[in-house]
Structures are given as structure tokens and as C-alpha cells.
Design a protein around this motif. Sequence first.
Motif, PDB file in Angstrom:
ATOM      1  N   ILE A 114       0.843  -1.205   0.000  1.00 37.65           N
ATOM      2  CA  ILE A 114       0.000   0.000   0.000  1.00 37.65           C
ATOM      3  C   ILE A 114       0.872   1.247   0.000  1.00 37.65           C
ATOM      4  O   ILE A 114       0.574   2.235  -0.685  1.00 37.65           O
ATOM      5  N   GLY A 115       1.976   1.217   0.772  1.00 35.70           N
ATOM      6  CA  GLY A 115       2.884   2.361   0.814  1.00 35.70           C
ATOM      7  C   GLY A 115       3.468   2.678  -0.548  1.00 35.70           C
ATOM      8  O   GLY A 115       3.546   3.845  -0.957  1.00 35.70           O
ATOM      9  N   ALA A 116       3.881   1.632  -1.286  1.00 34.07           N
ATOM     10  CA  ALA A 116       4.446   1.833  -2.625  1.00 34.07           C
ATOM     11  C   ALA A 116       3.395   2.400  -3.579  1.00 34.07           C
ATOM     12  O   ALA A 116       3.668   3.327  -4.352  1.00 34.07           O
ATOM     13  N   ALA A 117       2.177   1.846  -3.510  1.00 41.26           N
ATOM     14  CA  ALA A 117       1.098   2.349  -4.371  1.00 41.26           C
ATOM     15  C   ALA A 117       0.773   3.803  -4.027  1.00 41.26           C
ATOM     16  O   ALA A 117       0.528   4.630  -4.921  1.00 41.26           O
ATOM     17  N   ALA A 118       0.787   4.114  -2.725  1.00 38.08           N
ATOM     18  CA  ALA A 118       0.467   5.473  -2.291  1.00 38.08           C
ATOM     19  C   ALA A 118       1.488   6.480  -2.816  1.00 38.08           C
ATOM     20  O   ALA A 118       1.119   7.597  -3.220  1.00 38.08           O
ATOM     21  N   THR A 331      -6.437  -1.074  -1.567  1.00 35.81           N
ATOM     22  CA  THR A 331      -6.322  -1.708  -0.250  1.00 35.81           C
ATOM     23  C   THR A 331      -6.909  -3.113  -0.263  1.00 35.81           C
ATOM     24  O   THR A 331      -6.409  -4.009   0.436  1.00 35.81           O
ATOM     25  N   LEU A 332      -7.960  -3.321  -1.051  1.00 30.92           N
ATOM     26  CA  LEU A 332      -8.546  -4.660  -1.153  1.00 30.92           C
ATOM     27  C   LEU A 332      -7.581  -5.620  -1.852  1.00 30.92           C
ATOM     28  O   LEU A 332      -7.444  -6.783  -1.445  1.00 30.92           O
ATOM     29  N   ILE A 333      -6.911  -5.139  -2.891  1.00 37.85           N
ATOM     30  CA  ILE A 333      -5.929  -5.976  -3.590  1.00 37.85           C
ATOM     31  C   ILE A 333      -4.770  -6.312  -2.662  1.00 37.85           C
ATOM     32  O   ILE A 333      -4.299  -7.463  -2.608  1.00 37.85           O
ATOM     33  N   ALA A 334      -4.305  -5.304  -1.900  1.00 38.56           N
ATOM     34  CA  ALA A 334      -3.215  -5.533  -0.952  1.00 38.56           C
ATOM     35  C   ALA A 334      -3.629  -6.536   0.115  1.00 38.56           C
ATOM     36  O   ALA A 334      -2.848  -7.402   0.525  1.00 38.56           O
ATOM     37  N   ILE A 339      -3.196 -12.156   2.207  1.00 39.12           N
ATOM     38  CA  ILE A 339      -3.826 -13.399   2.656  1.00 39.12           C
ATOM     39  C   ILE A 339      -3.483 -14.545   1.706  1.00 39.12           C
ATOM     40  O   ILE A 339      -3.179 -15.658   2.144  1.00 39.12           O
ATOM     41  N   PHE A 340      -3.506 -14.268   0.405  1.00 38.57           N
ATOM     42  CA  PHE A 340      -3.272 -15.309  -0.600  1.00 38.57           C
ATOM     43  C   PHE A 340      -1.887 -15.942  -0.447  1.00 38.57           C
ATOM     44  O   PHE A 340      -1.747 -17.173  -0.521  1.00 38.57           O
ATOM     45  N   ILE A 341      -0.864 -15.118  -0.223  1.00 41.75           N
ATOM     46  CA  ILE A 341       0.501 -15.651  -0.120  1.00 41.75           C
ATOM     47  C   ILE A 341       0.650 -16.597   1.078  1.00 41.75           C
ATOM     48  O   ILE A 341       1.120 -17.734   0.918  1.00 41.75           O
ATOM     49  N   MET A 360     -12.048 -13.726   3.751  1.00 40.44           N
ATOM     50  CA  MET A 360     -11.133 -13.004   4.631  1.00 40.44           C
ATOM     51  C   MET A 360     -10.701 -11.674   4.022  1.00 40.44           C
ATOM     52  O   MET A 360     -10.434 -10.713   4.738  1.00 40.44           O
ATOM     53  N   THR A 361     -10.648 -11.621   2.679  1.00 40.26           N
ATOM     54  CA  THR A 361     -10.318 -10.348   2.022  1.00 40.26           C
ATOM     55  C   THR A 361     -11.454  -9.358   2.195  1.00 40.26           C
ATOM     56  O   THR A 361     -11.249  -8.228   2.656  1.00 40.26           O
ATOM     57  N   TRP A 362     -12.660  -9.767   1.854  1.00 40.59           N
ATOM     58  CA  TRP A 362     -13.811  -8.869   1.934  1.00 40.59           C
ATOM     59  C   TRP A 362     -14.216  -8.612   3.388  1.00 40.59           C
ATOM     60  O   TRP A 362     -14.769  -7.559   3.714  1.00 40.59           O
ATOM     61  N   GLY A 363     -13.923  -9.567   4.273  1.00 43.77           N
ATOM     62  CA  GLY A 363     -14.286  -9.408   5.685  1.00 43.77           C
ATOM     63  C   GLY A 363     -13.241  -8.689   6.522  1.00 43.77           C
ATOM     64  O   GLY A 363     -13.438  -8.488   7.723  1.00 43.77           O
ATOM     65  N   GLY A 364     -12.144  -8.282   5.892  1.00 50.85           N
ATOM     66  CA  GLY A 364     -11.106  -7.544   6.632  1.00 50.85           C
ATOM     67  C   GLY A 364     -11.429  -6.065   6.682  1.00 50.85           C
ATOM     68  O   GLY A 364     -10.821  -5.252   5.983  1.00 50.85           O
TER      69      GLY A 364
END
Length: 418
Positions: A114-118, A331-334, A339-341, A360-364
Motif C-alpha cells: 500500500i505504501g508503494a502504491a500510495a 487496499t482490497l488488492i493488498a 492473505i493469498f501468499i 477473509m479479504t472482503w471481511g477484513g
Amino acid sequence: MEFLDITAILLTLAALFSYVNYRWIKLPTTIGVMLIGLAMSLLLIGIGQFSPSLTEAADEFVTRIDFNKALMNGMLSYLLFAGALHVNLNELKKQGRIVTVMASLGVVLSTFSIGAAAYYLFQAFGVGLPWIWCLVFGALISPTYPVAVLGILKKAGAPKSLETKITGESLFNDGVGVVVYIALLGIAGFGPDAGHGHEVGDIAMLFIKEAGGGLLLGGVMGYVCYRLLKSIDNYHVEVLLTLALVTAGYRLAMYLHISGPLAMVVAGLMIGNHAREDAMSEKTRIQIDTFWELIDEILNAILFLLIGLEIFVLDFSTPVLIAGLVFIPITLIARYVAIFIPVTLLSQWRTFTPGSVKVMTWGGLRGGISVALALAIPTSEGEVRDVILLVTYVIVIFSISVQGLTLKPLVAKILAKR
């Protein structure tokens, strides 16, 4: 305005909004209270166009509330303890490997992605934030806060293992996220660790001290409280002991500059499992559960009310507002990657519930902790603070309202395919 005046107003608003939500709107309590608070704030801002004195009074009231101190120095300790109190330690141990990896590696991955994207996205919108502040933003937006999600998962009939993963991860990643935030804030020249060494080794030692110290303190204080509970059978005193454990334990952690959130999670797990099993009578268990469930409900209602009211302290800027909307999918992709890794790495040794990565992605959900940490950025940073706060607020509002309200259909759809 005195502290008790502010408390009285917040409690009254939280009670009234909870009533309105329960009687007519019928959303999950926390989400309903936040949305009503947000709608009321927007209405007051609109009325302020014709009656500026009303908006000024509301703005002054909200400004007097130190959201960061209210949450990070007060409510968070009780909320984390209450959450950990109802987590089954045996179930958590079964999910321990994935919870540990997601709450550590997952938070770090999320922070840096997220920091890099920001860094590049803010530049594209004409807002030049230094690299370190982009990382600070990544750290404060990474912790999840699925208070409303757990009730939704239970109603949707989600597997117990999935509930435990989400609960365990959120309890521990709050503490880890705060530690990472503090370390990065120190590198930026602020916070309790400003001026300390900023080499990899220094940061690693800070992390070990903050996180390890918090875990150790929580274990020690939880054990002491457990022994005290085991020596008596009087639920009045036992409830008081747990209240003292949280209040004094969190303050001691702050004094020692170690992680209070992690200390409260460990203490809650010990009292909710070991003490519950062989240090409490049935009557005491009922009373302690009832007491902490009430504390949890009341504080969450106030917390989400405050999130709705915080719109008064925002400095709106159209480019930044648009950037906040763009950051929602980022943020959703991050979150998905974080979680995926771990799930992919650990799938060699264990099986996961189908669709668990999506849930877990959508529920975070992002919540009060992210807003509080954004507000903790020193006011001397001016534009940096305003930009991060507005983007954080946009993400949090979307997360709680949209993700929170659409999670149940998602879970039901995934379970139907099993």
C-alpha cells in the motif's frame, strides 16, 4: 466542556441511534450507529450553510474529543480483551500457524504494498507525500477490525475455523500493525522512538521489544489474575479483578513502551480459557461473560458513533477525495495478496475452507484503529496529516458500510457452492 458532559452526550447519542437502528433500520448495531452518525453530521453541515452557528457548535464539540486518545489510550484495551475472552484457545491453536503468518508477514506485506502504491498514486493526483509517510499510511490502514463481521459470519453459518482465523488474525494484527506504525513514525522523526537508530537491526529490536514485551506482560498479568480468580468464588470480586487487569495492565504496558494491544489479547485468551475452565464457577462465568459483552457493545456503539462524527474534523480536497476512492480497490488488492501468499504457502501442510481467501479479504474491515492512528500524526505535518486522514476516512467508511453489509450474501454464496 467537561469530560462528563462529552461522555453524557456521546452515550445519549449512541443510545438513541442504537434505538433508531434496532427499531426501524435493522442493520448490525455498529454499522447502523455509524451510518446514522454520518448522516446526522452531513445534515448539520448542510444546515450550517444557512445557520453557521449550529455547524460551528457541532464542530467545536467533535474537535474537543481526542479520538486517538479515546481509542488508543482507553477503549482499545477493553475491546481487545473482550474480543479475546470469547476465542477458543484450542481452536486458535489449530489455526495458529496461519494466524501468526497473516498477523506478521501479512501486515508487513500490506504495509509496503500500500505504501508503494500510495507514493506513486499521490504524485499522480498532485500530492507529493514523502516515501516514509506513504509507509506510515500503509501501516495504519493495514490492521483490520471485524467487530460487525463476526456476527454476520455466525448468522451466515460460516465454518468455525473461518471465524477463528478472522478473529485471531484481527486481534493480533492490531497489535502488530500499531508496532509497525510506531516504528515508521519514529523513522519519520516523531513518536516515542523518534531519534533512535533506524537500521534494520534497530527496527527489528524495537519490534521484538514492543511485541515480545507485550506478549510477555499479557501472559504474566493474565496468570496472576488467573491465580487470584482460582483462590476465591465471588463473582463481584472476580469481575472487578478482570476490570483491574485490563485497566492497569494496559497502562503499565504504555508506561513500559511495549504493546498494550498484544498484552490485552494474551491476557484475554488466558482468562477466557484457562480461568474459565478451572478458576470460575458457572455463576461467575455467566456474570463475567455478561459484563464484558455489555462493555464490548457499549464501547463499540460509541466508537462507531465517533467515526460517523469525525467528518467534522476533515479538510476536504477534491483530488484527495478522488484518491481515497481509488485507494479502496488498492487496499482490497493488498489485503488479498497479504492473505493469498500465506494461505498458498501453508496449503502444503493443511487444507483451507473453499473461498476462505475471498471471505477473509472482503471481511477484513478497516475501522477505528486506522482513523485513530491517522489522527495521531502530528498536526505540525499539516498537509501530510490532512491527506492521510481524509483518504483513511474514505476507506474506513466504505469498508464498514459496503463490505460489512455485503459480506453475508458473499458467505452464503460461497457456502452454497460447497
